[in-house]
Enzyme design. Structure first.
Site, PDB file in Angstrom:
ATOM      1  N   ASN A   8     -16.315 -18.805 -76.500  1.00  0.00           N
ATOM      2  CA  ASN A   8     -16.462 -18.805 -77.992  1.00  0.00           C
ATOM      3  C   ASN A   8     -16.129 -19.391 -79.124  1.00  0.00           C
ATOM      4  O   ASN A   8     -14.967 -18.233 -78.946  1.00  0.00           O
ATOM      5  CB  ASN A   8     -17.779 -17.885 -77.725  1.00  0.00           C
ATOM      6  CG  ASN A   8     -18.727 -17.319 -79.178  1.00  0.00           C
ATOM      7  OD1 ASN A   8     -18.523 -19.088 -79.910  1.00  0.00           O
ATOM      8  ND2 ASN A   8     -18.839 -17.357 -79.756  1.00  0.00           N
TER       9      ASN A   8
ATOM     10  N   LYS B 188     -16.491 -20.118 -81.490  1.00  0.00           N
ATOM     11  CA  LYS B 188     -16.942 -19.744 -82.408  1.00  0.00           C
ATOM     12  C   LYS B 188     -16.627 -20.980 -83.943  1.00  0.00           C
ATOM     13  O   LYS B 188     -16.558 -22.251 -83.778  1.00  0.00           O
ATOM     14  CB  LYS B 188     -15.988 -18.610 -83.370  1.00  0.00           C
ATOM     15  CG  LYS B 188     -16.650 -17.400 -82.411  1.00  0.00           C
ATOM     16  CD  LYS B 188     -16.389 -16.101 -83.035  1.00  0.00           C
ATOM     17  CE  LYS B 188     -16.649 -15.145 -81.932  1.00  0.00           C
ATOM     18  NZ  LYS B 188     -16.889 -13.490 -81.749  1.00  0.00           N
TER      19      LYS B 188
ATOM     20  N   HIS C 205     -25.556 -14.058 -80.838  1.00  0.00           N
ATOM     21  CA  HIS C 205     -24.953 -13.459 -81.020  1.00  0.00           C
ATOM     22  C   HIS C 205     -24.676 -12.498 -82.017  1.00  0.00           C
ATOM     23  O   HIS C 205     -25.889 -12.671 -83.352  1.00  0.00           O
ATOM     24  CB  HIS C 205     -23.407 -15.178 -81.077  1.00  0.00           C
ATOM     25  CG  HIS C 205     -21.963 -14.126 -80.993  1.00  0.00           C
ATOM     26  ND1 HIS C 205     -22.140 -13.240 -82.276  1.00  0.00           N
ATOM     27  CD2 HIS C 205     -21.798 -14.225 -79.888  1.00  0.00           C
ATOM     28  CE1 HIS C 205     -20.109 -13.224 -81.697  1.00  0.00           C
ATOM     29  NE2 HIS C 205     -20.183 -13.578 -80.113  1.00  0.00           N
TER      30      HIS C 205
ATOM     31  N   GLU D 280     -23.189 -11.681 -83.975  1.00  0.00           N
ATOM     32  CA  GLU D 280     -22.627 -12.306 -85.908  1.00  0.00           C
ATOM     33  C   GLU D 280     -23.610 -12.793 -86.369  1.00  0.00           C
ATOM     34  O   GLU D 280     -24.035 -13.183 -88.058  1.00  0.00           O
ATOM     35  CB  GLU D 280     -20.879 -13.551 -85.831  1.00  0.00           C
ATOM     36  CG  GLU D 280     -19.643 -12.722 -85.306  1.00  0.00           C
ATOM     37  CD  GLU D 280     -19.080 -13.819 -84.913  1.00  0.00           C
ATOM     38  OE1 GLU D 280     -19.217 -14.592 -84.991  1.00  0.00           O
ATOM     39  OE2 GLU D 280     -17.875 -13.170 -84.409  1.00  0.00           O
TER      40      GLU D 280
ATOM     41  N   GLU E 111     -22.785  -7.404 -75.356  1.00  0.00           N
ATOM     42  CA  GLU E 111     -21.356  -7.608 -76.482  1.00  0.00           C
ATOM     43  C   GLU E 111     -22.033  -6.143 -77.458  1.00  0.00           C
ATOM     44  O   GLU E 111     -22.346  -6.596 -78.597  1.00  0.00           O
ATOM     45  CB  GLU E 111     -21.608  -8.645 -76.928  1.00  0.00           C
ATOM     46  CG  GLU E 111     -20.948  -9.883 -76.274  1.00  0.00           C
ATOM     47  CD  GLU E 111     -20.678 -10.952 -77.154  1.00  0.00           C
ATOM     48  OE1 GLU E 111     -19.854 -11.379 -76.472  1.00  0.00           O
ATOM     49  OE2 GLU E 111     -21.341 -11.564 -78.206  1.00  0.00           O
TER      50      GLU E 111
ATOM     51  N   GLY F 125     -14.215  -9.114 -81.933  1.00  0.00           N
ATOM     52  CA  GLY F 125     -13.359  -9.091 -82.611  1.00  0.00           C
ATOM     53  C   GLY F 125     -12.152  -8.240 -82.953  1.00  0.00           C
ATOM     54  O   GLY F 125     -11.518  -8.330 -84.073  1.00  0.00           O
TER      55      GLY F 125
ATOM     56  N   SER G 170     -13.696  -8.386 -77.249  1.00  0.00           N
ATOM     57  CA  SER G 170     -11.945  -7.926 -77.528  1.00  0.00           C
ATOM     58  C   SER G 170     -12.237  -8.296 -75.614  1.00  0.00           C
ATOM     59  O   SER G 170     -10.966  -7.044 -75.155  1.00  0.00           O
ATOM     60  CB  SER G 170     -11.832  -6.974 -77.600  1.00  0.00           C
ATOM     61  OG  SER G 170     -11.961  -6.282 -79.568  1.00  0.00           O
TER      62      SER G 170
HETATM   63  P1  PGA Z   1     -13.996 -11.745 -79.201  1.00  0.00           P
HETATM   64  O1  PGA Z   1     -15.614 -11.837 -79.334  1.00  0.00           O
HETATM   65  O2  PGA Z   1     -13.560 -11.903 -77.982  1.00  0.00           O
HETATM   66  O3  PGA Z   1     -13.542 -12.226 -80.288  1.00  0.00           O
HETATM   67  O4  PGA Z   1     -14.061  -9.816 -79.685  1.00  0.00           O
HETATM   68  C1  PGA Z   1     -16.111 -11.984 -78.540  1.00  0.00           C
HETATM   69  C2  PGA Z   1     -17.899 -12.755 -78.894  1.00  0.00           C
HETATM   70  O5  PGA Z   1     -18.234 -12.928 -80.100  1.00  0.00           O
HETATM   71  O6  PGA Z   1     -18.723 -13.335 -78.007  1.00  0.00           O
END
Ligand code: PGA
Length: 255
Positions: free
Chosen positions: A16, A18, A104, A106, A175, A181, A218
């Site tokens: 992803n 983003k 997601h 976010e 997640e 992140g 992560s």
């Molecule tokens: P990250 O993001 O690997 O940077 O933690 C994972 C995600 O948001 O799908």
């Protein structure tokens, strides 16, 4: 009789991006990925990249000679009409992208406030237009500390996965919000417990089958092997580490 371990289910390695990459950076990343993916064993894995909407068609062109699929990071719940700035599932399908991510964290907890109902409507529209869908679920740190993690995730599944959804079209991504992140990864025991709970639950609510439950939060080349070695982990959803072709491919090689 000895229980045979099913080796046929391919793990899905999904990236992803983003809201990252200029056109030039995206082109470079797609072409690096096409080159680096030649070392991968596609009999055991599926690979997917989810760039920003603007680079979906470019992704299809760059990756047409390698078995790396392209997907979008979200879609509208609406079919078409006066929704300024929104992108429909049909438009995404029209770019020849095959997948979409919905729910997601976010978007659930951040700027978009997507509710379970919003995620359900997006997933339903995506399914209707022939997109395969990754439905993201995951608890906040507060919910985990209050011992509510499994219940929260089960409710998200109940309320955001369409009735009749099958593993042919749907993948769940677990997640934990606090792991995205942040560099903080859930422990292997916590991932195992949650993934087993999700698999049991979704088999009850949506029928048994080869459900793939991805872990995200992560994931990096140095922790991917431990995570992907769990039978209950059907793949990974990778954010930051998917922005470098080699680290993304290293994660896919960690199986
Ligand atoms: P990250 O993001 O690997 O940077 O933690 C994972 C995600 O948001 O799908």
């Amino acid at each position: 009789m000895e229980k045979q371990k099913d080796k046929t289910m391919k793990k899905l390695i999904a990236g992803n991006w983003k809201m990252n990459t200029t056109r030039e950076e995206a082109g470079r990343l797609f072409s690096d990925l096409a080159a680096a993916s030649e070392s991968l064993d596609f009999d055991t894995i599926d690979m997917l990249v989810c760039p920003p909407f603007t680079w979906l068609m470019m992704g299809y062109d760059y990756l047409s000679d390698v078995p790396v699929m392209v997907g979008a990071q979200d879609c509208s719940a609406e079919e078409s009409g006066a929704y300024t700035g929104a992108i429909s599932a049909e438009m995404i399908r029209d770019t020849r992208a095959e997948w979409v991510i919905v729910g997601h964290s976010e978007r659930r907890h951040g700027y978009a406030h997507d509710s379970n109902q919003d995620v359900l409507e997006k997933a339903t529209e995506a399914w209707d237009k022939g997109l395969k869908t990754i439905v993201c679920v995951g608890e906040t740190l507060e919910e985990r500390e209050n011992g509510q993690a499994i219940d929260v995730v089960k409710t998200q599944i109940d309320e955001s996965m369409p009735k009749g959804a099958s593993p042919d079209h749907f993948v769940i991504a677990y997640e934990p919000v606090w792991a995205i992140g942040t560099g903080q990864v859930a422990s292997i025991d916590d991932i195992k417990d949650m993934h087993e709970a999700i698999l049991d639950h979704v088999s009850e609510t949506h029928g048994s089958g080869e459900w793939r439950v991805l872990y995200g939060g992560s994931v990096k080349p140095n922790n991917a092997s431990d995570i992907l070695s769990l039978d209950s982990v059907g793949g990974v959803l990778v954010g930051g580490a998917s922005l470098k072709a080699q680290s993304f491919v290293d994660i896919a090689s960690a199986i």
